[in-house]
Design a protein around this motif. Structure first.
Motif, PDB file in Angstrom:
ATOM      1  N   GLY A   3       1.340  -0.885  -0.038  1.00 28.39           N
ATOM      2  CA  GLY A   3       0.043  -0.131  -0.063  1.00 28.39           C
ATOM      3  C   GLY A   3       1.083   1.441   0.219  1.00 28.39           C
ATOM      4  N   PHE A   4       1.611   1.211   0.075  1.00 26.94           N
ATOM      5  CA  PHE A   4       2.816   2.481   0.642  1.00 26.94           C
ATOM      6  C   PHE A   4       4.093   2.537  -1.032  1.00 26.94           C
ATOM      7  N   VAL A   5       3.034   4.019  -1.680  1.00 25.98           N
ATOM      8  CA  VAL A   5       3.172   3.936  -3.013  1.00 25.98           C
ATOM      9  C   VAL A   5       4.778   4.892  -3.034  1.00 25.98           C
ATOM     10  N   LEU A   6       5.493   5.059  -4.123  1.00 24.18           N
ATOM     11  CA  LEU A   6       7.040   5.270  -4.184  1.00 24.18           C
ATOM     12  C   LEU A   6       7.131   5.596  -5.449  1.00 24.18           C
ATOM     13  N   PHE A   7       7.840   6.599  -6.283  1.00 20.40           N
ATOM     14  CA  PHE A   7       8.282   6.782  -7.492  1.00 20.40           C
ATOM     15  C   PHE A   7       9.906   7.571  -7.458  1.00 20.40           C
ATOM     16  N   GLU A   8      10.624   7.224  -8.189  1.00 21.66           N
ATOM     17  CA  GLU A   8      11.853   7.900  -8.740  1.00 21.66           C
ATOM     18  C   GLU A   8      12.518   6.264  -8.301  1.00 21.66           C
ATOM     19  N   SER A   9      13.464   6.199  -9.291  1.00 16.51           N
ATOM     20  CA  SER A   9      13.754   4.906  -9.405  1.00 16.51           C
ATOM     21  C   SER A   9      14.740   4.434  -8.136  1.00 16.51           C
TER      22      SER A   9
END
Ligand SMILES: N[C@@H](CCC(=O)N[C@@H](CS)C(=O)NCC(=O)O)C(=O)O
Length: 225
Positions: free
Chosen positions: A62-68
């Motif tokens: 459920g934890f959303v994260l962007f940036e590779s």
């Protein structure tokens, strides 16, 4: 209830970095190979996850994260603190240093070079852009070459997330003539020869092969490369 880790993005994109990290950590994950642009990353469903409309993104329970590289650092810290992820304040900062360095100094240059040396159809490659990209990466490559001359890996003896991040960012440089930077070449080959890297590279190569020329053209246009 745990919903596990989902990694969004076809493996030829920067999603490769997250895939390699998950493989390296032995974390089970679901790969959602969505395409860039209007057919994938710019759809309303995806924009709700990443308003940038770019790849990769992860959803981890459920934890959303962007940036590779934020993704690889997060996964390494969560699953391999003190091993893949450094335990001391200084070594952690050093891993950040190399990660930010990779994004700032070499990410775009390697990407432009690879498009205009390998991925676009030969008649559409721009030699001036390619040569300029080589000039842009030459100085930082010299810095990296010196860093891995002194020790086997960026933080010392062991492979860490710092190596994973930098090697993943410049992975397409394997197609360059790296002879001006022999220690960099040796280090990069060692990193990419790790079983986890090979597993992720297999996905990347398969998705490169499956990419039609018009998609590559569109990628070059969308990313202004
Ligand atoms: N700094 C971002 C860059 C993400 C990025 O530019 N991804 C590319 C694919 S490799 C993308 O989604 N481009 C399509 C677009 O910008 O619409 C990261 O490292 O995650």
């Amino acid at each position: 209830m745990s919903t596990g880790l989902r990694i969004y993005g076809v493996a030829r994109t920067r999603a490769f970095r997250a895939l390699w990290a998950a493989e390296e950590l032995g974390v089970p994950y679901q790969h959602m190979p969505i395409e860039i642009g209007d057919v994938g990353a710019r759809t309303p469903e995806f924009l709700a996850l990443n308003p940038n409309g770019r790849l990769p993104v992860i959803v981890d329970d459920g934890f959303v994260l962007f940036e590779s590289l934020a993704i690889t650092l997060y996964l390494a810290k969560k699953y391999s603190f003190g091993k893949l992820y450094p335990a001391t304040l200084e070594a952690e900062a050093r891993a950040w240093q190399w990660s930010f360095w990779a994004i700032a100094e070499v990410d775009r240059g390697v990407n432009i070079w690879s498009l205009h040396a390998v991925r676009l159809p030969p008649a559409e490659r721009n030699a001036a852009l390619r040569e300029e990209a080589l000039k842009v990466v030459a100085a930082p490559f010299k810095v990296l070459d010196a860093a891995v001359a002194a020790q086997p890996h960026l933080l010392g003896d062991d492979f860490t997330v710092a190596d994973l991040n930098v090697a993943a960012v410049i992975s397409r440089a394997v197609d360059m003539d790296l002879s001006p930077w022999p220690r960099l070449k040796n280090w990069l080959m060692r990193c990419l020869d790790r079983p986890a890297a090979r597993a992720a590279l297999q996905l990347k190569t398969a998705s490169d092969k499956a990419t039609p020329a018009d998609v590559t053209r569109r990628i070059a246009r969308i990313n202004r490369l």
